[in-house]
Enzyme design. Sequence first.
Site, mmCIF file in Angstrom:
data_model
loop_
_atom_site.group_PDB
_atom_site.id
_atom_site.type_symbol
_atom_site.label_atom_id
_atom_site.label_comp_id
_atom_site.label_asym_id
_atom_site.label_seq_id
_atom_site.Cartn_x
_atom_site.Cartn_y
_atom_site.Cartn_z
ATOM 1 N N GLU A 325 0.823 -1.208 0.000
ATOM 2 C CA GLU A 325 0.000 0.000 0.000
ATOM 3 C C GLU A 325 0.854 1.253 0.000
ATOM 4 O OE1 GLU A 325 -2.070 3.456 1.820
ATOM 5 O OE2 GLU A 325 -0.350 2.348 2.600
ATOM 6 N N GLU A 326 1.982 1.197 0.708
ATOM 7 C CA GLU A 326 2.744 2.413 0.953
ATOM 8 C C GLU A 326 3.367 3.025 -0.299
ATOM 9 O OE1 GLU A 326 2.532 4.102 3.423
ATOM 10 O OE2 GLU A 326 2.292 2.903 5.234
ATOM 11 N N ASP A 353 -6.907 1.411 8.412
ATOM 12 C CA ASP A 353 -5.589 1.951 8.060
ATOM 13 C C ASP A 353 -5.440 3.373 8.599
ATOM 14 O OD1 ASP A 353 -3.083 2.299 7.005
ATOM 15 O OD2 ASP A 353 -3.760 2.684 4.958
#
Length: 457
Positions: A325-326, A353
Amino acid sequence: MKYLLVVFLLITAHIEAQNNDQNQIKEIYTSALTDGNGYAWLNYLSNQIGGRLSGSLQAQQAVDYTKKVLDSMGLDRVWLQPVKVPKWVRGTPEFAYIESDPGLTNNVPICALGGSVATPFGGIKAGVVEVHGIEGLKTLGKEKIQGKIVFFNKPMDPANINTFQSYRGCSDQRYSGAAEAAKYGAVGVIVRSLNLRLDDFPHTGAMSYGDTPVGDRIPAAAISTNGAELLSATLKLNPGINFFFRQNCKILPDTDSFNVIGEIKGSTYPNEVLVVGGHLDSWDLGDGSHDDGAGCVQSMEVLRLLKATGYKPKRTIRVVLFMNEENGLRGGKTYAEQAAKKNEKHIFALESDSGGFTPRGFSFDCDQANFSQVESWKSLFEPYLVHLFIKGGSGSDIAPLKNDNIVLAGLRPDSQRYFDHHHSANDTFAHVNKRELELGAASMASLIYLFDQYGIK
């Protein structure tokens, strides 16, 4: 008389259903707070594995560990979904100083932004120009920027109660600052950390060069908020100062990784899928406890809590621990692509998140009919003080699933301390409160239960 009987039966059925919901949700919260496993799982993920940058050994160790945990839970199916992820490595620790006069320097804390190129081997030393956001580049123009280091010093707005709104208001300087500054001839960029408090922790995060040719890319680093204040004040006293920084990061070829997935098969509508998840990767400065180890263990705990309370789902409930995701969102995109290819019918997806802080409620990306149904459940969450139900965003990893036939949701914890830790060495297990983490897991499990019971409109 028949009409009154029907009305009576309907009211009785509604009351009975509400009582059943209240009892099931109470069981979920009781189990989470007295016999929860998520905090222990997070302890291992954070303290035995640590930061889990996409493509790293630690990311693979996290895949292996979480799959092992899911395998032990007696789910109907557990598997790994292959994902090709970018691989960026930080290298040796970064170093920077402000040079007021030759030989007169003050060291300041910096860290490379994720995806940045390295400085030349000996580092970069140049004059500095300060701007308050990308729009400031045009005001200065190429003549004042050429050959300089651009210092982006737009702070997060402290007036916003929703700190994510403050984050979005200035995150473009981190993500696109280097690409834009390079167009004006800058040799590097330094970006104020996205943090509402003053401290010495630089905060990393993803950046992009867009379509900038490889040879024209300039190094980008974040400076701590205390460092940014010092640099800004020094510039006001002496605009002729120099700034030096050195970083050794590099971009390597894409590598193989996985989403980790487990599910309980539905008994009545097995082809309708409910997803709950978080992202398994993290930045490498801390151990990724809040971002997003907390969301991963909470999502795993949802399935454990439903089993522990003896609940038999009508629909298939699936936990997905997304990779990357990052700095790429490859896990979320791959999952959505594979779901579409298999013609899977996803009706609800929930992501955590936003840290493991005290849950306040949920935000929903859905039409009014489904939001009205959600609002009718608010009273079930009021005893737990989790009743902020709003329309808004959901989560980055589940966003690729969006269509007209799905409700997306995000857990909304209290956000006031989140950016003290976000993407920094300050994101560690010591800053996670066990009870707050468990309350979040119970809230998520309760919402999943309700969507399993009643479906979508």
